[in-house]
Scaffold this motif. Structure first.
Motif, short mmCIF file in Angstrom:
data_model
loop_
_atom_site.label_atom_id
_atom_site.label_comp_id
_atom_site.label_asym_id
_atom_site.label_seq_id
_atom_site.Cartn_x
_atom_site.Cartn_y
_atom_site.Cartn_z
N GLN A 154 -12.58 3.69 0.88
CA GLN A 154 -11.68 4.40 -0.09
C GLN A 154 -11.91 4.19 -1.46
OE1 GLN A 154 -7.35 4.91 -0.09
NE2 GLN A 154 -6.93 3.89 2.59
N GLU A 176 0.98 -1.13 0.03
CA GLU A 176 -0.21 -0.23 0.26
C GLU A 176 1.15 1.14 0.23
OE1 GLU A 176 -4.35 1.72 1.76
OE2 GLU A 176 -2.73 -0.17 3.21
N LEU A 211 -9.71 -0.31 2.42
CA LEU A 211 -9.63 -0.27 0.64
C LEU A 211 -11.11 0.43 0.73
CD1 LEU A 211 -6.38 -1.82 0.08
CD2 LEU A 211 -6.53 0.15 0.53
N TYR A 228 -2.21 -0.37 -4.83
CA TYR A 228 -3.35 -1.36 -4.22
C TYR A 228 -3.52 -2.78 -4.28
CZ TYR A 228 -3.02 3.56 -3.13
OH TYR A 228 -2.04 5.07 -2.54
N GLU A 270 -4.37 -5.41 -1.83
CA GLU A 270 -6.29 -6.15 -0.65
C GLU A 270 -6.09 -7.32 -0.84
OE1 GLU A 270 -10.99 -5.45 -2.93
OE2 GLU A 270 -9.00 -3.71 -3.93
#
Length: 551
Positions: A457, A424, A454, A429, A433
């Motif tokens: 977001q 991250e 995450l 990302y 994840e």
């Protein structure tokens, strides 16, 4: 980046040549267990030099059959040094000895009866290995082939490797097959490893009368440099010439010899020059010289500074200094001592736990040797803790990434979360994840929280709420606070307040701020101010700004 850090970074990326070089670096500093594990890793990766060095280490420790297995693999692949060592191990097994390749294992008289030993030494000689040439010349001599013996001995004599020449001298001295002195003399005069040249000078001096020994050692001190001066200093000190020994040690120490630094410090300590002694002990200790670590601890104990003494004793134990452990046992009690005790006994998982305990005690320098030994041995927790520690260090990212990746592959759930954080930070990302999801599905609470963050977001609020709730049910402060925020967005104010309060009771500054904001929106300025003040005291910068602007 220094040499050790560079080697470790490359070794962590499965560079087998770096593993072998790192093992040699560690052996010079007395860190045998970690060195051997790196040799095992290199050997397992198919590195012939790693197999050969590992075989030699195992033979020195008495595991002759383990040594034989690795040496056979390297020898059959054409590694000439392995052929030599394999022959020595076979002789030792036949003689019922426990093994020590440094003493060179031919019997004192008579032929070598083992056909395979003769085969390997002949092959090593024909491959151009100088020690193989010498040993094959001895076999020829004992089989009444003087011309062949002379030819191979003369070929060996042309060698310019000080380690091999010193080894031939050792063999001659032990088995009375030749005069050792000229072989030691050649080793001292050869170009190459100054430690081997200095060792040869010391062995040569043992064969000579004092006046001649001193002359030879002084010549070596001039030609070899720091290590030669250190050997001369030790010879002079044994004969009571302490003042001149000190001069030799000082010159060698100033050129970087850790052994000389340690010896110089010991002389200074005997003269009660404690400050100067401590400085030299520390210089050697800081570069990994284990005996100096133990001696530095003794200096601290003399002045009653037990905390500093424990600091250095733990480092010395991690560097495998045998003297340090009894002293440390007298100072520490509880969980830490139990973990260290098991780690010293060779339990690699306990090494990982000991390293983690030290790291949590803010003793990262002391933790690192334990974690490295556990990680090199394949312990997932060791890999994970080492990777995390390196990820917090400037410049440690590449090696941290390698160890965290290995820990994930080895099945460490915690490493999935730590590696996710690492990814991250790199703004990778999707990979983060995936790692968080693996940890979350395995029940890792921080993994659940980070996965939810995450997802939030990306505005996948339903899925984010699911994972925040899972983590909140395990009392994770950030998950409770973030869950409250999502619930407040849904106008579920009662449940939002419930979770904010639960998180605030754990000391979470964001939850305290969120409560203040909630009460402010309700028009309850007194309660809002109370929680903003609490949040500010707990470290919330936004709460501090609101207090400054509002009140």
């Amino acid at each position: 980046m220094n040499l050790e850090a560079s080697l470790r970074e490359r070794a962590a990326l499965d560079d087998s040549a770096a593993m072998v070089e790192l093992a040699q670096w560690l052996l010079v500093r007395g860190r045998r267990s970690e060195a051997q594990q790196w040799l095992r890793n290199a050997a397992a990766a198919g590195d012939l030099v790693g197999m050969t060095h590992l075989g030699a280490r195992l033979a020195q420790e008495g595991d002759l059959h383990g040594a034989k297995s690795w040496l056979e693999r390297a020898a059959e692949a054409g590694q000439a040094t392995a052929m030599v060592s394999l022959g020595m191990v076979r002789v030792d097994i036949a003689a019922g000895r426990h093994g020590n390749l440094r003493t060179h294992l031919l019997p004192r008289s008579g032929p070598v009866h083992d056909r395979k030993t003769r085969h390997w030494w002949r092959r090593a000689a024909e491959a151009g290995d100088p020690l193989g040439m010498f040993l094959w010349s001895v076999v020829c001599a004992r089989r009444n082939r003087p011309d062949d013996s002379l030819r191979w001995r003369e070929a060996a004599a042309e060698c310019r490797d000080p380690a091999v020449l010193r080894a031939i001298g050792d063999f001659c001295r032990m088995h009375n097959v030749d005069d050792a002195e000229p072989w030691y003399d050649r080793a001292v005069s050869a170009d190459g490893d100054p430690i081997e040249r200095s060792t040869a000078a010391a062995r040569l001096a043992e064969l000579l009368p004092d006046d001649e020994a001193e002359r030879r050692l002084r010549d070596a001190a001039t030609s070899v440099g720091a290590y030669g001066r250190g050997v001369l200093g030790e010879w002079l000190e044994r004969r009571g010439q302490v003042a001149e020994a000190e001069e030799c040690y000082r010159a060698a120490a100033e050129q970087g010899s850790h052994r000389a630094m340690n010896n110089l410090a010991a002389i200074l300590l005997d003269r009660a020059e404690t400050g100067a002694a401590e400085r030299w002990f520390r210089l050697a200790a800081d570069d990994g010289f284990a005996e100096a670590m133990s001696n530095l601890a003794a200096v601290h104990l003399r002045r009653g500074d037990q905390q500093s003494a424990a600091f250095w004793l733990i480092r010395a134990v991690g560097a495998e200094n045998d003297v340090a452990w009894p002293a440390l046992r007298q100072m520490l009690t509880g969980e830490g001592l139990d973990l260290l005790s098991d780690a010293v006994a060779g339990d690699t998982h306990q090494m990982a736990l000991a390293g983690t305990w030290l790291a949590r005690s803010a003793m990262t320098a002391e933790a690192e040797p334990w974690l490295r030994r556990a990680a090199a041995a394949g312990d997932p927790d060791g890999m994970d803790s080492l990777g995390f520690m390196l990820s917090q260090r400037p410049g440690g990212g590449t090696e941290a990434e390698a160890w965290l990746g290995k820990a994930v592959d080895a099945g460490s759930v915690n490493a999935c979360c730590e590696f996710g954080v690492f990814r991250e930070r790199q703004q990778r990302y999707a990979e983060a994840e995936e790692l968080y999801a693996r940890a979350a599905r395995a029940g890792h609470v921080l993994g659940m929280t980070n996965l939810a963050s995450l997802l939030e977001q990306r505005d996948e609020l339903t899925e984010a709420e699911h994972w925040y709730r899972q983590a909140a049910d395990h009392d994770h402060p950030r998950a409770m606070s973030n869950l409250g925020r999502l619930l407040e967005l849904r106008a579920d104010h009662g449940q939002a307040e419930h979770w904010f309060l639960r998180a605030a009771r754990t000391g979470d500054a964001d939850a305290m701020h969120n409560l203040g904001a909630m009460y402010g929106r309700r028009g309850d300025e007194q309660l809002a101010r109370l929680w903003y003040v609490k949040a500010a005291k707990a470290g919330s910068d936004i709460a501090k700004a609101k207090i400054t602007g509002r009140f």
